[in-house]
Write a protein that holds these residues in place. Structure first.
Motif, short mmCIF file in Angstrom:
data_model
loop_
_atom_site.label_atom_id
_atom_site.label_comp_id
_atom_site.label_asym_id
_atom_site.label_seq_id
_atom_site.Cartn_x
_atom_site.Cartn_y
_atom_site.Cartn_z
N GLY A 624 -16.73 -4.94 -11.90
CA GLY A 624 -17.88 -4.89 -11.02
C GLY A 624 -17.70 -3.89 -9.91
O GLY A 624 -16.65 -3.23 -9.79
N ASN A 625 -18.73 -3.77 -9.09
CA ASN A 625 -18.67 -2.95 -7.88
C ASN A 625 -18.59 -3.88 -6.68
O ASN A 625 -19.60 -4.27 -6.08
CB ASN A 625 -19.92 -2.05 -7.76
N GLY A 626 -17.38 -4.32 -6.36
CA GLY A 626 -17.18 -5.26 -5.28
C GLY A 626 -17.55 -6.67 -5.70
O GLY A 626 -18.11 -6.92 -6.77
N ALA A 627 -17.24 -7.61 -4.82
CA ALA A 627 -17.46 -9.02 -5.15
C ALA A 627 -18.93 -9.35 -5.29
O ALA A 627 -19.31 -10.28 -6.01
CB ALA A 627 -16.82 -9.89 -4.06
N SER A 628 -19.79 -8.58 -4.62
CA SER A 628 -21.22 -8.90 -4.64
C SER A 628 -21.95 -8.35 -5.86
O SER A 628 -23.12 -8.68 -6.08
CB SER A 628 -21.88 -8.36 -3.37
N LYS A 649 -17.46 5.15 -8.64
CA LYS A 649 -17.06 5.83 -7.41
C LYS A 649 -17.14 4.99 -6.14
O LYS A 649 -16.45 5.28 -5.16
CB LYS A 649 -17.85 7.11 -7.24
N PRO A 650 -17.96 3.92 -6.06
CA PRO A 650 -17.98 3.16 -4.79
C PRO A 650 -16.63 2.49 -4.50
O PRO A 650 -15.90 2.11 -5.41
CB PRO A 650 -19.08 2.12 -5.02
N GLN A 651 -16.35 2.33 -3.22
CA GLN A 651 -15.15 1.61 -2.82
C GLN A 651 -15.20 0.18 -3.35
O GLN A 651 -16.26 -0.44 -3.37
CB GLN A 651 -15.01 1.60 -1.30
N PHE A 652 -14.04 -0.32 -3.79
CA PHE A 652 -13.84 -1.67 -4.31
C PHE A 652 -14.45 -1.87 -5.70
O PHE A 652 -14.58 -3.01 -6.16
CB PHE A 652 -14.36 -2.74 -3.34
N VAL A 675 -2.95 8.00 -16.56
CA VAL A 675 -3.86 8.24 -15.46
C VAL A 675 -4.85 9.30 -15.96
O VAL A 675 -4.58 10.49 -15.92
CB VAL A 675 -3.12 8.72 -14.19
N THR A 676 -5.99 8.84 -16.46
CA THR A 676 -6.91 9.74 -17.15
C THR A 676 -7.54 10.75 -16.22
O THR A 676 -7.76 11.91 -16.60
CB THR A 676 -8.01 8.91 -17.84
N ASP A 677 -7.80 10.34 -15.01
CA ASP A 677 -8.48 11.20 -14.05
C ASP A 677 -7.66 11.27 -12.76
O ASP A 677 -7.88 10.47 -11.84
CB ASP A 677 -9.88 10.68 -13.76
N PRO A 678 -6.70 12.22 -12.67
CA PRO A 678 -5.89 12.32 -11.46
C PRO A 678 -6.75 12.65 -10.24
O PRO A 678 -7.81 13.26 -10.34
CB PRO A 678 -4.92 13.46 -11.77
N GLY A 679 -6.24 12.25 -9.07
CA GLY A 679 -6.95 12.47 -7.83
C GLY A 679 -7.61 11.21 -7.34
O GLY A 679 -7.67 10.19 -8.04
N GLY A 680 -8.15 11.26 -6.13
CA GLY A 680 -8.77 10.07 -5.56
C GLY A 680 -7.73 9.04 -5.17
O GLY A 680 -6.54 9.33 -5.05
N ASP A 681 -8.23 7.83 -4.99
CA ASP A 681 -7.33 6.75 -4.56
C ASP A 681 -7.57 5.52 -5.42
O ASP A 681 -7.87 4.44 -4.94
CB ASP A 681 -7.55 6.42 -3.09
N ARG A 682 -7.45 5.71 -6.73
CA ARG A 682 -7.57 4.60 -7.68
C ARG A 682 -6.18 4.02 -7.94
O ARG A 682 -5.20 4.74 -7.97
CB ARG A 682 -8.22 5.07 -8.98
N ARG A 683 -6.13 2.72 -8.20
CA ARG A 683 -4.84 2.05 -8.34
C ARG A 683 -4.86 1.13 -9.56
O ARG A 683 -5.79 0.34 -9.71
CB ARG A 683 -4.51 1.27 -7.08
N LEU A 684 -3.83 1.27 -10.36
CA LEU A 684 -3.63 0.42 -11.54
C LEU A 684 -2.46 -0.50 -11.23
O LEU A 684 -1.39 -0.04 -10.83
CB LEU A 684 -3.32 1.28 -12.76
N ARG A 685 -2.66 -1.81 -11.46
CA ARG A 685 -1.61 -2.77 -11.12
C ARG A 685 -1.33 -3.69 -12.30
O ARG A 685 -2.25 -4.21 -12.93
CB ARG A 685 -2.02 -3.62 -9.90
N GLU A 791 -10.87 1.08 -7.14
CA GLU A 791 -11.12 2.28 -6.33
C GLU A 791 -10.98 1.86 -4.88
O GLU A 791 -11.80 1.12 -4.34
CB GLU A 791 -12.52 2.82 -6.62
N SER A 792 -9.92 2.35 -4.24
CA SER A 792 -9.56 1.81 -2.93
C SER A 792 -10.40 2.34 -1.78
O SER A 792 -10.68 1.63 -0.82
CB SER A 792 -8.08 2.08 -2.63
N THR A 793 -10.79 3.62 -1.84
CA THR A 793 -11.46 4.21 -0.68
C THR A 793 -12.82 4.80 -0.99
O THR A 793 -13.53 5.23 -0.08
CB THR A 793 -10.58 5.32 -0.08
#
Length: 1019
Positions: A624-628, A649-652, A675-685, A791-793
């Motif tokens: 989803g795009n954030g909890a909402s 692209k939206p944060q969260f 990491v298919t698309d380097p750059g940005g601030d995406r995080r895989l955990r 997507e963190s930021t």
């Protein structure tokens, strides 16, 4: 005559004292680490102590008198490692009686001490380390003075304690000059010493700075205390004014105003102190390659040295490369320490027996060796069970299956081949499985186990050739699929035993083709029972055969080779066949059969064959795009037969997956990612020991590995995370790595308290070293495998991660009690021998360097903190080393004497906290196995494996890292190392060798702790 002896000692010491003109010299005393000659000998940490021993010997005293004199001087010039405020262990060899006696004078807890003594009643948790280390409650009742008196009276030459203590009284009165080692010890402890005015007055400047090396240090208070003891005996210490001062210091510590940490008063009584007794025990003795090694029994850990030697005796350390021999040394030490942590304690206060006979049983050592492989464990190991061998030290050792998950077993006691699908003449006789083949060619019998297929497995079984002759073959198949012909599968590996020839073969079938011989090896046929251990792990095939009732030859394999023709999973099949016709048939028997999955898989996913857009099989997914805004924007699906986590692209923006797998405590994740698309601030955990999702991408509890998409080379793009009690993710460790555009592999392991991870590029060899390692005990588990991406930021465009070939391994729980930092504890050791052949190996301690930091006002000596390690976290109530009143905390002090055919060979010991045992053990191995002289054995770089690290790591001195064995142990045996940060080295041996030439050789450290001092009576 007694007056003459005292005068002779005093004169020699006056001549040895440096002049005031040398007061600022870095080391005003002449030192030599080795001395060879005749008569008596002494090795201590300081020339004044060694000289005192030699002077006593020259005055007619024996080894015991000289050892006490040297110890008393050492307690003046090395006051932070030992002294009359502490306790220890003295081993005495009496040449006249031939007896080896240990005087256990470990400091004892006050009668009021219990499991709550270090627990804050306001919080219910343990006080911090500064409080535990520097409090009155951690003081044990000192035993040194009582032991000196008892040793001199029972084993001395008749020289008075008054005469023996005169050298120490003179040094304390006239003073000695500090050296670099003493200054280092004061500097490392200056902050806590400054809390106690009496300690500051004696060892620091008034502003709490440290006086430089070469400073003259006088201790008239200690001289006066020694004088009281010299004239009135131990009663002057354990009763009266000195005893009152000790108890008052324990119960009402004298500190500066507003100390920087809480200082707990003790609750000792004068009765605790006056009731102190020295325990005398006979030394524990083991035979090692024809040498008799005499060690101190509990309440210390000499038996741990002895147990490790028993384990090592099963290996030929001279016939293998040095790195392999060192591997066995490290693993023997690891296993012996695992048992020490579980079974040893104070026999005087523990109400139950300790399994000493079991631990020192040679048969038990054989059982322990079964747990040692050619590869180092990746964590602390659990203890074995010595109790059956304590009841019967000579009991038969039953071969044990490999470490892993048992997936199949059969012993035929039920009268059937339960768990097998059988064909042909398959039956049970005398509680064993029997396969009979007739006289005709191609007559066969076979059994297919019902186990679930596994990739890597080991078979352990007994077998017997019932009838010799004929062309009959017995085959044990692993990684086998289905029967293809009468006695072989479509694919599989087997060990084949021939009833007609003295050979055994490794064979293979692949894709339904004929049996292919991989190797043929000599094997002596017998109608007796034999054992077979057969392992198929990756491309490594190996097997071992040995006669029932004999020890398993752990150091070698009957056959081993590499073959990668048969991959995938398979099961156990057993077949018997007569290849050519003959006059008669015959039979084979099997029994006690066990199959172990070496790398048990709890869950896997590879996405092969799934169409684009498909859901992840075996997972519960959300995005989803954030909890909402659940279910929109992001995606988690299959693309190009790989798992995709796409982030808008939206944060969260997030995507997450929970594996429908068992909850595990100890596990390992192996997964390919991109990491298919380097750059940005995406995080895989990737999370292990995870519970329920708490935020969009983190559980409430768990350990994680985070992969960042960022191309910023200044930040850690791989991080080891912990989340606890729903708080934000906390970075335990991080590393920077250039992320290639293609696929990469991640191996992430959580076992016990050890966390490890490494990443490498697909197609390259997996690295040996872990890029991230951390010990952490906050998340005990069990928990799930969770995967998340976010997507963190916020970004100008979306991006994705892909994963594939995911395997979650189920590791058996492997935990061991650790002792972090115990190598920083400090003891002191000396060794003395006299011309008549009497020997003393003597270690004593204050525990931490400087004990609890408190000098007894007006008495000149520091108190110990030997009880500070006894908390419920270290050992619970009911454990042999659990906290209780009057206990002697388990020590690692290991004064050792070695003989051969009744003649002394070597005596040695070392300080060093938990490293004492490994130091003594390594010096023995260096000398007796590697053929080093004693000076070489002492000077060699040290390795210390104490089962102390949740990561399984071994502590080594920096010098070892430059040796070829360092690299070989890592690459060939999977060891991982922590380089010691101790500037003074690991241990500090003082030893004596009795040379074949009839000479005596005193040996001390050439460098460690600033170098020691060795002397002989007649150089």
């Amino acid at each position: 005559m007694r007056k003459f002896r005292c005068l002779a000692i005093a004169t020699a010491l006056l001549l040895a004292a440096p002049s005031p003109a040398t007061a600022q010299a870095p080391d005003p005393y002449s030192r030599q680490p080795t001395a060879t000659g005749h008569g008596g000998a002494a090795a201590t940490e300081h020339p004044l102590a060694t000289q005192a021993a030699i002077d006593v010997l020259n005055a007619g005293g024996n080894a015991v008198d000289a050892a006490v004199a040297a110890s008393a001087v050492q307690s003046v010039v090395r006051p932070f490692s030992g002294g009359i405020g502490g306790g220890g262990y003295m081993q005495v060899y009496d040449k006249e009686t031939g007896k080896f006696t240990v005087l256990d004078h470990r400091s004892t807890a006050a009668s009021s001490f219990d499991d709550q003594s270090f627990i804050d009643p306001a919080t219910g948790v343990l006080y911090d380390e500064d409080t535990v280390t520097n409090s009155g409650v951690g003081v044990g009742m000192p035993g040194v003075v009582k032991a000196w008196e008892q040793a001199v009276h029972a084993y001395g030459s008749g020289m008075s304690l008054n005469a023996i203590l005169q050298p120490a009284i003179q040094v304390a009165t006239k003073g000695f000059y500090s050296d670099a080692n003493l200054v280092r010890e004061i500097t490392e402890n200056a902050a806590r010493f400054c809390v106690f005015p009496e300690t500051t007055r004696l060892y620091l400047n008034p502003d709490c700075t440290v006086p430089p090396a070469g400073t003259l240090i006088r201790n008239p208070d200690l001289a006066a205390t020694y004088d009281l003891i010299a004239k009135s005996g131990s009663d002057a210490f354990y009763k009266g004014a000195v005893a009152d001062a000790i108890v008052d210091t324990i119960n009402h510590p004298k500190t500066v105003a507003n100390p920087p940490f809480k200082i707990l008063p003790g609750s000792a009584t004068t009765a605790d102190l006056s009731g102190y007794t020295v325990k005398e025990y006979g030394a524990a003795t083991v035979d090692y390659r024809g040498y008799q090694v005499h060690v101190a029994p509990p309440s210390t850990s000499g038996v741990t040295v002895a147990q490790a030697l028993n384990i090592l005796e099963g290996y030929d350390l001279t016939g293998v490369p040095r790195e392999q021999a060192l591997h066995y040394y490290l693993e023997a030490s690891r296993r012996a320490f695992a048992d020490q942590q579980a079974y040893l304690g104070d026999p005087a206060t523990y109400p139950n027996p300790l399994p000493i006979a079991g631990l020192l049983s040679e048969r038990y050592a054989e059982q322990v060796r079964q747990r040692i492989t050619e590869t180092s464990p990746e964590g602390a190991v659990p203890p074995e069970d010595p109790w059956p061998f304590d009841a019967d030290p000579n009991r038969q050792v039953t071969p044990q299956p490999a470490t892993g998950k048992g997936v199949f077993a059969a012993d035929f006691s039920g009268g059937t081949w339960a768990g097998f699908a059988t064909e042909g003449a398959v039956e049970v006789r005398d509680n064993a499985g029997v396969m009979t083949v007739g006289p005709a060619a191609s007559s066969f019998a076979r059994a297919a186990s019902g186990m679930q297929p596994v990739a890597d497995s080991e078979l352990l079984t007994r077998f017997r050739i019932n009838d010799l002759g004929g062309d009959r073959r017995l085959r044990f198949w692993l990684r086998a699929d289905t029967w293809n012909n009468s006695s072989s599968p479509v694919n599989g590996y087997a060990v084949e035993v021939n009833a007609a020839a003295d050979t055994v073969r490794l064979i293979r079938t692949r894709d339904g083709n004929a049996v292919h011989q991989l190797a043929s090896l000599p094997f002596t046929r017998s109608t007796g029972w034999q054992w077979l251990r057969f392992s198929v792990e990756g491309g490594a095939l190996k097997f071992r055969i040995w006669a029932d009732g004999q020890s398993e030859p752990r150091q070698s394999w009957t056959g081993q080779l590499q073959d990668t023709s048969v991959t995938g999973k398979g099961k156990l099949l057993i077949s018997a066949i007569k290849l050519t016709g003959g006059a008669a048939g015959g039979a084979f028997s099997v029994d006690d059969l066990k199959v172990t999955d070496l790398h048990p898989v709890a869950f896997n996913a590879d996405f092969t064959g799934l169409p684009d857009g498909a859901s992840w099989s075996g997972f519960t997914t959300q995005f989803g795009n954030g909890a909402s805004k659940p279910g929109v924007g992001a995606a988690i699906d299959v693309q190009s037969e790989t798992g995709r986590l796409y982030l808008d692209k939206p944060q969260f923006s997030y995507a997450r997956a929970e594996a429908r797998a068992p909850q595990l405590t100890d596990s390992e994740l192996l997964v390919k990612f991109r990491v298919t698309d380097p750059g940005g601030d995406r995080r895989l955990r990737f999370w292990l020991r995870g519970d329920a999702w708490n935020t969009l991408v983190t559980p409430s509890h768990g350990y994680g590995i985070e992969i960042k998409s960022t191309t910023d080379t200044s930040v850690d793009n791989i991080r080891l995370l912990r989340v606890r009690q729903g708080n934000a993710a906390f970075a335990l460790a991080g590393v920077k790595r250039t992320m290639p555009a293609g696929w990469q592999w991640l191996r992430f392991r959580v076992t016990g308290e050890g966390l490890k991870a490494r990443v490498w590029t697909d197609g390259e060899q997996e690295p040996q070293d872990w890029q991230l390692q951390k010990a952490d005990a906050e998340i005990p588990g069990p928990g799930k495998l969770l995967i998340s991406a976010t997507e963190s930021t916020g970004a100008a465009a979306g991006g994705a991660f892909h994963i594939d070939d995911l395997t979650l391994f189920d590791h058996a729980a492997v935990t061991g009690k650790t002792s972090p930092g115990d190598e920083k504890k400090s003891t002191i050791h000396l060794t003395v021998a006299d011309k008549d052949g009497n020997i003393v190996s003597y270690t004593h301690t204050l525990s931490a360097i400087g004990g609890n930091g408190m000098v007894v006002p007006g008495r000149g000596f520091l108190l110990n903190n030997e009880v500070s390690g006894r908390t419920p976290d270290d050992a619970p109530v009911g454990h042999p080393n659990g906290p209780r009143g009057g206990m002697r905390p388990l020590s690692t002090q290991s004064p050792t004497i070695i003989t051969k055919d009744g003649k002394p060979v070597m005596a040695l010991g070392s300080p060093g906290g938990g490293t004492i045992v490994s130091t003594v053990l390594q010096v023995i191995v260096n000398s007796l196995d590697f053929g080093m002289t004693l000076p070489q054995a002492v000077a060699a770089p040290r390795l210390s494996q104490r089962n102390h690290s949740p990561l399984g790591n071994t502590m080594v001195e920096p010098e070892f890292t430059t040796t070829p064995e360092y690299t070989a142990l890592k690459t060939k045996h999977g060891h991982h190392f922590d380089v010691s940060a101790l500037t003074y080295g690991i241990g500090a041996v003082n030893a004596i060798a009795f040379l074949p030439t009839g000479e005596i050789q005193a040996v001390s450290e050439p460098v460690r702790r600033g170098g020691g001092s060795a002397m002989v009576q007649h150089p």
